[in-house]
Design an enzyme around this catalytic site. Sequence first.
Site, short mmCIF file in Angstrom:
data_model
loop_
_atom_site.label_atom_id
_atom_site.label_comp_id
_atom_site.label_asym_id
_atom_site.label_seq_id
_atom_site.Cartn_x
_atom_site.Cartn_y
_atom_site.Cartn_z
CB SER A 182 33.09 15.20 22.43
OG SER A 182 31.99 15.90 21.93
CE LYS A 213 29.28 15.98 23.45
NZ LYS A 213 27.97 16.08 22.79
CE LYS A 221 34.51 10.80 20.81
NZ LYS A 221 34.04 12.16 20.84
#
Length: 297
Positions: free
Chosen positions: A100, A175, A243
Site C-alpha cells: 500500500s 486502497k 502511513k
Amino acid sequence: MSNTLPKIAWIGLGIMGSPMSENLIKAGYQVTGFTLEQEKLDRLAAAGGSAAASIAEAVRDADVVITMVPASPQVEAIAYGPDGILDNAKQGALLIDMSSITPQTSVDLAKNARGKGIRVLDAPVSGGEAGAVEAVLSIMVGGDQADFDQAKPVFDALGKTIVLCGPHGSGQTVKAANQLIVAVNIQACAEAVVFLEKSGVNLQAALDVLNGGLAGSTVLTRKKDNFLNRDFKPGFRIDLHHKDMGIVTDAARNVGAALPVGAVVAQLVASLRAQGDGGLDHSALLRAVERLSGAQV
Ligand code: NAD
C-alpha cells in the site's frame, strides 16, 4: 510433468507476504523469495519455495515479480536500487506491487518500468493477515486490462474479490479509501467498547448483538477478540495505518475532497504512535480512547 505456470519472484515476506506466497506455492507455482529477515526466508523454504540471497537473484528468471513491502520508500529502493528489480528482471516480466503506497509512486513506477520493457500493476489488498492466510483478500488493481487478465490466475490464488479499478495508481487510490473506512470503523468500535464497559454492560454480549445488526462490520468480526482480550499483537501495525492515513489525507487534499472525520482519526492514530504504540495492531485505537476517557493504560 513440467510446470508451465509462470515463475514467481516474491520480494517482502512479512505478515502478509509470507502467507500469500505460501498460497501460491500451494496452488502449484514455483516461488523464489527475498526479504530482510532470515527466519522468513527459512519459512519460505520450509513451505516449498526457494530462498534467494538478493533481489537480483530472486527476479532473474521470474515471469512475474510480486512485491509486498511496507511503503513507498521501500518500493522505490527495491525497484530502482542497483541490485533492484528494474535492472535485473527479464524483459517482458510483469511486476505486481501489492504494497500500500502513494498512487503517484505507482504511476511513476509504471512509467519508469516501461522503459525497461517491464509491465506493472498496482494491486494493494484488504483483508488483513487472516484474509492473507485464508486466501480471501480483496485485491484492488490499477493498470492495463491485458496485464490484469494475465495476472488474474495469480490473484485468484490469493484473494476472492479481485477488481481492475482503472489505470495505474487507481488500485492505490481505492486502497487509500479502504484505509479511511477501516480506521474510522475501528475508532467507532473502540469508542463503543469504552462506552459499553463504563456503562457496566457485558461487552461480549453487546458486541455479538451489535455485529448482527446494521452496526456489524468485517472490522467488528475480525477485531472483536482483540477488543475483548486487549490483544494488540499485530495484525496490521499502527505504524502502517499512520502511513496510510497520510496517503489518504494527502491524496484527498490533491483532489479537493474534505475528510473531516478522517482527519480527526488520522490525528488519533498519530497520537497513539507518538505514545509508543506504533508496533501494536490498529485495534489498539482502543487504548487512545481509554486514555482520553481517563484510564491508565
Ligand atoms: P511487514 O512489516 O510485516 O513486512 C514487510 C516485509 O518487507 C518485511 O518482511 C521486510 O523484510 C520486507 N522488506 C522491507 N524492505 C525490504 C527490502 N529493501 N528488500 C526486501 N524486503 C524488504 O508488513 P506487512 O504487514 O506484511 O505489510 C506489507 C504491506 O501490505 C504494507 O504496505 C501494508 O500497508 C500492506 N497491508 C498490510 C496488511 C496487514 O494486515 N498487515 C493488510 C493489507 C495491506
